[in-house]
Motif scaffolding. Sequence first.
Motif, mmCIF file in Angstrom:
data_model
loop_
_atom_site.group_PDB
_atom_site.id
_atom_site.type_symbol
_atom_site.label_atom_id
_atom_site.label_comp_id
_atom_site.label_asym_id
_atom_site.label_seq_id
_atom_site.Cartn_x
_atom_site.Cartn_y
_atom_site.Cartn_z
ATOM 1 N N CYS A 119 0.818 -1.218 0.000
ATOM 2 C CA CYS A 119 0.000 0.000 0.000
ATOM 3 C C CYS A 119 0.850 1.266 0.000
ATOM 4 O O CYS A 119 0.362 2.347 -0.320
ATOM 5 N N GLY A 120 2.122 1.152 0.379
ATOM 6 C CA GLY A 120 3.014 2.305 0.335
ATOM 7 C C GLY A 120 2.627 3.428 1.264
ATOM 8 O O GLY A 120 2.752 4.608 0.913
ATOM 9 N N VAL A 121 2.172 3.097 2.476
ATOM 10 C CA VAL A 121 1.764 4.123 3.433
ATOM 11 C C VAL A 121 2.976 4.931 3.889
ATOM 12 O O VAL A 121 4.041 4.381 4.178
ATOM 13 N N LYS A 122 2.802 6.252 3.954
ATOM 14 C CA LYS A 122 3.867 7.144 4.409
ATOM 15 C C LYS A 122 3.308 8.095 5.460
ATOM 16 O O LYS A 122 2.120 8.439 5.432
ATOM 17 N N PRO A 123 4.146 8.527 6.400
ATOM 18 C CA PRO A 123 3.659 9.475 7.411
ATOM 19 C C PRO A 123 3.302 10.811 6.783
ATOM 20 O O PRO A 123 3.927 11.247 5.802
ATOM 21 N N GLY A 124 2.275 11.450 7.331
ATOM 22 C CA GLY A 124 1.851 12.743 6.811
ATOM 23 C C GLY A 124 0.972 13.456 7.823
ATOM 24 O O GLY A 124 0.503 12.860 8.793
ATOM 25 N N PRO A 125 0.745 14.744 7.623
ATOM 26 C CA PRO A 125 -0.054 15.526 8.572
ATOM 27 C C PRO A 125 -1.532 15.248 8.413
ATOM 28 O O PRO A 125 -1.989 14.660 7.428
ATOM 29 N N GLY A 126 -2.314 15.669 9.411
ATOM 30 C CA GLY A 126 -3.765 15.533 9.338
ATOM 31 C C GLY A 126 -4.313 14.614 10.399
ATOM 32 O O GLY A 126 -3.596 13.787 10.974
ATOM 33 N N THR A 127 -5.598 14.784 10.665
ATOM 34 C CA THR A 127 -6.303 13.936 11.633
ATOM 35 C C THR A 127 -7.199 12.971 10.872
ATOM 36 O O THR A 127 -7.954 13.374 9.990
ATOM 37 N N PHE A 128 -7.115 11.686 11.243
ATOM 38 C CA PHE A 128 -7.832 10.634 10.548
ATOM 39 C C PHE A 128 -8.730 9.877 11.525
ATOM 40 O O PHE A 128 -8.525 9.911 12.749
ATOM 41 N N LEU A 179 -5.810 -2.310 9.367
ATOM 42 C CA LEU A 179 -6.578 -1.166 8.900
ATOM 43 C C LEU A 179 -7.663 -1.584 7.914
ATOM 44 O O LEU A 179 -7.431 -2.361 6.990
ATOM 45 N N GLY A 180 -8.883 -1.044 8.138
ATOM 46 C CA GLY A 180 -9.965 -1.227 7.189
ATOM 47 C C GLY A 180 -10.189 0.053 6.400
ATOM 48 O O GLY A 180 -9.982 0.098 5.195
ATOM 49 N N CYS A 181 -10.584 1.117 7.095
ATOM 50 C CA CYS A 181 -10.812 2.423 6.457
ATOM 51 C C CYS A 181 -10.123 3.506 7.292
ATOM 52 O O CYS A 181 -10.058 3.386 8.523
ATOM 53 N N ALA A 182 -9.643 4.543 6.623
ATOM 54 C CA ALA A 182 -8.989 5.646 7.348
ATOM 55 C C ALA A 182 -9.252 6.966 6.644
ATOM 56 O O ALA A 182 -8.329 7.595 6.108
ATOM 57 N N PRO A 183 -10.502 7.434 6.645
ATOM 58 C CA PRO A 183 -10.777 8.745 6.040
ATOM 59 C C PRO A 183 -10.241 9.867 6.938
ATOM 60 O O PRO A 183 -10.059 9.681 8.142
ATOM 61 N N ARG A 184 -9.970 10.991 6.330
ATOM 62 C CA ARG A 184 -9.665 12.162 7.157
ATOM 63 C C ARG A 184 -10.900 12.476 8.000
ATOM 64 O O ARG A 184 -12.029 12.321 7.550
ATOM 65 N N TYR A 185 -10.667 12.913 9.223
ATOM 66 C CA TYR A 185 -11.792 13.095 10.142
ATOM 67 C C TYR A 185 -12.796 14.116 9.620
ATOM 68 O O TYR A 185 -14.007 13.917 9.740
ATOM 69 N N LYS A 186 -12.312 15.185 8.991
ATOM 70 C CA LYS A 186 -13.234 16.193 8.460
ATOM 71 C C LYS A 186 -14.099 15.607 7.343
ATOM 72 O O LYS A 186 -15.274 15.969 7.206
ATOM 73 N N ASP A 187 -13.541 14.685 6.558
ATOM 74 C CA ASP A 187 -14.319 14.030 5.503
ATOM 75 C C ASP A 187 -15.350 13.082 6.095
ATOM 76 O O ASP A 187 -16.482 12.981 5.600
ATOM 77 N N PHE A 188 -14.956 12.360 7.167
ATOM 78 C CA PHE A 188 -15.920 11.475 7.832
ATOM 79 C C PHE A 188 -17.087 12.269 8.393
ATOM 80 O O PHE A 188 -18.254 11.872 8.262
ATOM 81 N N LYS A 189 -16.790 13.405 9.034
ATOM 82 C CA LYS A 189 -17.856 14.241 9.587
ATOM 83 C C LYS A 189 -18.839 14.661 8.508
ATOM 84 O O LYS A 189 -20.053 14.629 8.710
ATOM 85 N N GLN A 190 -18.318 15.021 7.360
ATOM 86 C CA GLN A 190 -19.181 15.451 6.269
ATOM 87 C C GLN A 190 -20.073 14.306 5.787
ATOM 88 O O GLN A 190 -21.276 14.488 5.582
#
Length: 299
Positions: free
Chosen positions: A248-257, A270-281
Amino acid sequence: MQLHVWILYLGCLCSVSCSYRESQCSWRESGLSLDAGSVKQAVLRCAEGSVEWLYPAGALRFALVPRQPPAVPVPEPRLLTACIKPAASFSGAQLYLEKDGELELLLPEPRPSGGPAGRPRVHCFSWLPRQKVALFLQATPHQDISRRIAAFRYELRGDWDGRLALPLNKLSADGACRPCNDTEILMAACTSDFVVRGNIRMVGNDAELQESVIGISATRVYRQKFTLFHAHGRSVRSLGDIRVPLSCGVKPGPGTFLFMGWVHFGDAWLGCAPRYKDFKQVYEAAIGARENPCEIALE
Protein backbone atom coordinates in the motif's frame (compact mmCIF):
# COMPACT_ATOMS: atom_id res chain seq x y z
CA MET A 1 6.82 -35.83 0.33
CA GLN A 2 5.07 -38.92 1.62
CA LEU A 3 1.36 -38.61 0.93
CA HIS A 4 0.47 -42.31 1.01
CA VAL A 5 -1.51 -41.79 4.23
CA TRP A 6 -3.68 -39.20 2.52
CA ILE A 7 -4.11 -41.25 -0.66
CA LEU A 8 -5.30 -44.20 1.38
CA TYR A 9 -7.59 -41.97 3.40
CA LEU A 10 -9.12 -40.14 0.48
CA GLY A 11 -9.37 -43.24 -1.68
CA CYS A 12 -11.04 -45.52 0.86
CA LEU A 13 -12.13 -44.38 4.31
CA CYS A 14 -12.61 -47.95 5.52
CA SER A 15 -8.88 -48.70 5.07
CA VAL A 16 -7.89 -46.16 7.70
CA SER A 17 -8.55 -46.40 11.40
CA CYS A 18 -9.97 -43.01 12.43
CA SER A 19 -11.28 -41.67 15.69
CA TYR A 20 -13.73 -38.77 15.84
CA ARG A 21 -13.87 -35.87 18.26
CA GLU A 22 -15.97 -32.72 18.19
CA SER A 23 -13.66 -29.92 19.25
CA GLN A 24 -14.51 -26.73 20.95
CA CYS A 25 -12.56 -23.60 20.03
CA SER A 26 -9.17 -25.09 20.85
CA TRP A 27 -7.71 -28.57 20.44
CA ARG A 28 -4.76 -30.01 22.36
CA GLU A 29 -3.65 -33.62 22.33
CA SER A 30 -0.64 -35.91 22.07
CA GLY A 31 0.27 -37.92 19.01
CA LEU A 32 1.34 -40.76 21.29
CA SER A 33 -2.32 -41.77 21.61
CA LEU A 34 -2.63 -42.47 17.87
CA ASP A 35 -2.18 -45.90 16.35
CA ALA A 36 0.41 -46.22 13.59
CA GLY A 37 -0.99 -45.13 10.23
CA SER A 38 -4.22 -43.74 11.69
CA VAL A 39 -5.89 -40.42 10.96
CA LYS A 40 -7.70 -38.67 13.79
CA GLN A 41 -10.55 -36.33 12.90
CA ALA A 42 -11.92 -33.22 14.59
CA VAL A 43 -14.02 -30.19 13.67
CA LEU A 44 -13.07 -26.52 14.04
CA ARG A 45 -16.19 -24.34 14.26
CA CYS A 46 -15.27 -21.26 16.27
CA ALA A 47 -14.42 -17.84 14.88
CA GLU A 48 -10.96 -18.26 16.39
CA GLY A 49 -8.99 -20.76 18.42
CA SER A 50 -5.83 -22.83 18.51
CA VAL A 51 -4.46 -26.29 17.79
CA GLU A 52 -1.55 -27.81 19.74
CA TRP A 53 -0.30 -31.26 18.74
CA LEU A 54 2.32 -32.59 21.14
CA TYR A 55 4.77 -35.27 19.97
CA PRO A 56 3.31 -35.50 16.44
CA ALA A 57 2.75 -39.03 15.16
CA GLY A 58 0.32 -40.28 12.53
CA ALA A 59 -2.01 -37.65 11.10
CA LEU A 60 -4.85 -35.27 12.01
CA ARG A 61 -7.71 -33.99 9.89
CA PHE A 62 -9.63 -30.86 10.93
CA ALA A 63 -12.84 -30.09 9.03
CA LEU A 64 -13.47 -26.32 8.84
CA VAL A 65 -17.12 -25.54 9.53
CA PRO A 66 -17.65 -21.89 10.56
CA ARG A 67 -20.82 -21.31 12.56
CA GLN A 68 -23.41 -18.87 11.31
CA PRO A 69 -25.01 -16.57 13.90
CA PRO A 70 -27.92 -18.44 15.57
CA ALA A 71 -31.53 -17.33 15.16
CA VAL A 72 -30.60 -14.57 12.70
CA PRO A 73 -31.95 -14.93 9.16
CA VAL A 74 -28.99 -14.14 6.92
CA PRO A 75 -28.22 -14.88 3.29
CA GLU A 76 -25.74 -17.59 2.47
CA PRO A 77 -22.26 -16.05 2.54
CA ARG A 78 -20.53 -15.64 -0.80
CA LEU A 79 -17.22 -16.82 0.60
CA LEU A 80 -15.85 -18.41 3.73
CA THR A 81 -12.33 -17.50 4.77
CA ALA A 82 -9.71 -18.88 7.12
CA CYS A 83 -6.30 -17.72 8.28
CA ILE A 84 -3.63 -19.87 9.93
CA LYS A 85 -0.77 -18.49 12.02
CA PRO A 86 1.83 -21.12 13.03
CA ALA A 87 3.64 -20.88 16.33
CA ALA A 88 7.22 -19.66 16.07
CA SER A 89 8.35 -23.09 17.31
CA PHE A 90 6.15 -25.09 14.91
CA SER A 91 7.85 -28.43 14.21
CA GLY A 92 7.25 -32.15 13.76
CA ALA A 93 4.58 -31.94 11.05
CA GLN A 94 3.54 -30.45 7.73
CA LEU A 95 0.20 -28.71 7.22
CA TYR A 96 -1.90 -29.32 4.10
CA LEU A 97 -5.08 -27.70 2.83
CA GLU A 98 -7.65 -30.12 1.41
CA LYS A 99 -10.28 -28.57 -0.84
CA ASP A 100 -12.70 -30.88 -2.65
CA GLY A 101 -10.31 -33.81 -2.19
CA GLU A 102 -7.26 -31.99 -3.58
CA LEU A 103 -4.27 -31.46 -1.31
CA GLU A 104 -2.04 -28.39 -1.27
CA LEU A 105 1.01 -27.95 0.95
CA LEU A 106 0.22 -24.94 3.11
CA LEU A 107 3.00 -25.04 5.68
CA PRO A 108 6.11 -27.24 5.37
CA GLU A 109 8.06 -28.16 8.46
CA PRO A 110 10.61 -25.37 8.99
CA ARG A 111 14.22 -26.34 8.49
CA PRO A 112 16.51 -25.99 11.52
CA SER A 113 18.34 -22.69 11.19
CA GLY A 114 20.16 -22.17 14.46
CA GLY A 115 19.24 -18.48 14.38
CA PRO A 116 16.36 -16.73 16.13
CA ALA A 117 12.91 -17.55 14.80
CA GLY A 118 11.22 -14.75 12.88
CA ARG A 119 7.66 -13.58 13.24
CA PRO A 120 5.43 -16.38 11.82
CA ARG A 121 3.70 -15.72 8.52
CA VAL A 122 -0.07 -15.82 8.35
CA HIS A 123 -1.56 -18.05 5.63
CA CYS A 124 -5.06 -17.15 4.42
CA PHE A 125 -7.38 -18.88 1.98
CA SER A 126 -11.06 -18.84 1.00
CA TRP A 127 -13.70 -21.22 -0.32
CA LEU A 128 -17.33 -21.39 -1.37
CA PRO A 129 -19.94 -22.52 1.18
CA ARG A 130 -20.67 -25.81 -0.62
CA GLN A 131 -17.02 -26.81 -0.91
CA LYS A 132 -15.58 -29.30 1.58
CA VAL A 133 -12.46 -27.92 3.22
CA ALA A 134 -10.17 -29.43 5.82
CA LEU A 135 -6.68 -29.07 7.26
CA PHE A 136 -4.33 -32.08 7.38
CA LEU A 137 -1.44 -32.28 9.78
CA GLN A 138 0.96 -35.06 8.76
CA ALA A 139 3.70 -35.93 11.22
CA THR A 140 7.21 -35.93 9.75
CA PRO A 141 9.55 -38.74 10.83
CA HIS A 142 12.03 -37.85 13.56
CA GLN A 143 14.04 -40.11 15.84
CA ASP A 144 13.33 -37.78 18.77
CA ILE A 145 9.80 -36.35 18.94
CA SER A 146 9.99 -35.30 22.59
CA ARG A 147 10.61 -31.65 21.68
CA ARG A 148 8.30 -31.47 18.65
CA ILE A 149 5.10 -29.45 18.90
CA ALA A 150 2.97 -28.57 15.87
CA ALA A 151 0.88 -25.62 17.04
CA PHE A 152 -1.04 -22.88 15.26
CA ARG A 153 -3.83 -20.38 15.77
CA TYR A 154 -6.74 -20.08 13.38
CA GLU A 155 -9.51 -17.66 12.44
CA LEU A 156 -12.66 -18.64 10.53
CA ARG A 157 -14.82 -15.96 8.92
CA GLY A 158 -17.85 -15.57 6.72
CA ASP A 159 -19.28 -12.42 5.17
CA TRP A 160 -22.71 -12.85 6.78
CA ASP A 161 -21.90 -10.46 9.64
CA GLY A 162 -22.13 -7.35 7.48
CA ARG A 163 -18.47 -6.44 7.66
CA LEU A 164 -17.34 -4.93 4.40
CA ALA A 165 -13.60 -5.07 4.95
CA LEU A 166 -12.58 -8.18 6.85
CA PRO A 167 -8.85 -8.55 7.43
CA LEU A 168 -8.55 -11.19 4.72
CA ASN A 169 -10.20 -8.93 2.15
CA LYS A 170 -7.97 -6.01 3.09
CA LEU A 171 -4.93 -8.27 2.79
CA SER A 172 -5.93 -9.47 -0.67
CA ALA A 173 -4.51 -7.99 -3.85
CA ASP A 174 -7.89 -6.57 -4.85
CA GLY A 175 -8.97 -4.83 -1.65
CA ALA A 176 -5.84 -4.13 0.37
CA CYS A 177 -5.19 -0.54 -0.65
CA ARG A 178 -8.51 0.51 -2.13
CA PRO A 179 -10.00 3.57 -0.38
CA CYS A 180 -13.37 2.98 1.28
CA ASN A 181 -16.45 4.54 -0.27
CA ASP A 182 -19.01 6.49 1.79
CA THR A 183 -21.18 3.43 2.53
CA GLU A 184 -18.17 1.39 3.66
CA ILE A 185 -16.94 4.25 5.86
CA LEU A 186 -20.28 4.46 7.68
CA MET A 187 -20.53 0.68 8.13
CA ALA A 188 -16.92 0.48 9.30
CA ALA A 189 -17.63 3.10 11.99
CA CYS A 190 -20.42 0.87 13.30
CA THR A 191 -18.93 -2.61 13.00
CA SER A 192 -15.13 -2.33 13.28
CA ASP A 193 -13.20 -3.82 16.19
CA PHE A 194 -11.57 -0.44 16.76
CA VAL A 195 -12.49 3.14 15.88
CA VAL A 196 -9.99 5.83 16.90
CA ARG A 197 -9.34 9.42 15.91
CA GLY A 198 -5.74 10.54 15.72
CA ASN A 199 -2.57 11.22 13.78
CA ILE A 200 0.19 9.19 12.18
CA ARG A 201 3.36 9.56 14.22
CA MET A 202 5.57 7.08 12.31
CA VAL A 203 5.53 4.29 9.71
CA GLY A 204 7.84 1.29 9.83
CA ASN A 205 8.21 -1.30 7.06
CA ASP A 206 8.87 -5.03 7.43
CA ALA A 207 10.13 -6.34 4.08
CA GLU A 208 10.22 -9.96 5.28
CA LEU A 209 6.56 -10.03 6.30
CA GLN A 210 5.52 -7.53 3.61
CA GLU A 211 3.79 -5.37 6.24
CA SER A 212 3.85 -1.72 7.22
CA VAL A 213 3.28 -0.77 10.85
CA ILE A 214 1.63 2.62 11.38
CA GLY A 215 2.28 4.20 14.77
CA ILE A 216 -0.88 6.05 15.84
CA SER A 217 -1.24 8.85 18.36
CA ALA A 218 -4.96 8.75 19.21
CA THR A 219 -6.78 11.77 20.63
CA ARG A 220 -9.99 9.79 21.10
CA VAL A 221 -10.75 6.06 21.25
CA TYR A 222 -14.39 5.53 20.32
CA ARG A 223 -14.23 1.76 20.52
CA GLN A 224 -11.68 -1.04 20.78
CA LYS A 225 -12.44 -4.75 21.09
CA PHE A 226 -9.17 -5.33 22.92
CA THR A 227 -6.77 -2.90 24.51
CA LEU A 228 -4.93 -1.93 21.36
CA PHE A 229 -4.33 1.72 22.21
CA HIS A 230 -2.78 2.54 25.58
CA ALA A 231 -2.61 5.84 27.46
CA HIS A 232 0.93 6.86 28.39
CA GLY A 233 1.69 8.84 31.51
CA ARG A 234 -0.35 12.00 31.95
CA SER A 235 -0.85 12.48 28.23
CA VAL A 236 -4.43 12.64 26.95
CA ARG A 237 -3.29 10.71 23.90
CA SER A 238 -3.18 6.92 23.52
CA LEU A 239 -0.55 5.15 21.46
CA GLY A 240 -0.95 2.04 19.33
CA ASP A 241 0.02 0.37 16.07
CA ILE A 242 -2.04 -0.53 13.01
CA ARG A 243 -0.83 -2.84 10.23
CA VAL A 244 -1.34 -2.64 6.47
CA PRO A 245 0.24 -4.54 3.57
CA LEU A 246 3.59 -3.14 2.52
CA SER A 247 2.33 -2.83 -1.06
CA CYS A 248 0.00 0.00 0.00
CA GLY A 249 3.01 2.31 0.33
CA VAL A 250 1.76 4.12 3.43
CA LYS A 251 3.87 7.14 4.41
CA PRO A 252 3.66 9.48 7.41
CA GLY A 253 1.85 12.74 6.81
CA PRO A 254 -0.05 15.53 8.57
CA GLY A 255 -3.76 15.53 9.34
CA THR A 256 -6.30 13.94 11.63
CA PHE A 257 -7.83 10.63 10.55
CA LEU A 258 -10.50 8.24 11.75
CA PHE A 259 -8.79 4.85 11.84
CA MET A 260 -11.11 1.82 11.69
CA GLY A 261 -10.37 -1.85 11.27
CA TRP A 262 -10.30 -5.33 12.76
CA VAL A 263 -8.21 -7.43 15.08
CA HIS A 264 -6.34 -10.18 13.25
CA PHE A 265 -4.40 -12.63 15.49
CA GLY A 266 -4.08 -9.98 18.16
CA ASP A 267 -2.89 -7.24 15.79
CA ALA A 268 -4.88 -4.23 14.57
CA TRP A 269 -5.35 -4.18 10.77
CA LEU A 270 -6.58 -1.17 8.90
CA GLY A 271 -9.96 -1.23 7.19
CA CYS A 272 -10.81 2.42 6.46
CA ALA A 273 -8.99 5.65 7.35
CA PRO A 274 -10.78 8.74 6.04
CA ARG A 275 -9.67 12.16 7.16
CA TYR A 276 -11.79 13.10 10.14
CA LYS A 277 -13.23 16.19 8.46
CA ASP A 278 -14.32 14.03 5.50
CA PHE A 279 -15.92 11.48 7.83
CA LYS A 280 -17.86 14.24 9.59
CA GLN A 281 -19.18 15.45 6.27
CA VAL A 282 -20.28 11.94 5.20
CA TYR A 283 -21.80 11.18 8.61
CA GLU A 284 -23.72 14.46 8.86
CA ALA A 285 -25.09 13.97 5.33
CA ALA A 286 -26.25 10.48 6.30
CA ILE A 287 -28.01 11.85 9.39
CA GLY A 288 -29.75 14.46 7.27
CA ALA A 289 -30.96 11.73 4.91
CA ARG A 290 -31.76 9.40 7.86
CA GLU A 291 -29.40 6.81 6.43
CA ASN A 292 -26.81 6.60 9.22
CA PRO A 293 -26.52 2.93 10.36
CA CYS A 294 -25.49 3.92 13.91
CA GLU A 295 -24.72 6.97 16.03
CA ILE A 296 -21.22 8.36 16.55
CA ALA A 297 -20.48 11.12 19.05
CA LEU A 298 -18.89 13.88 16.99
CA GLU A 299 -17.04 16.83 18.46
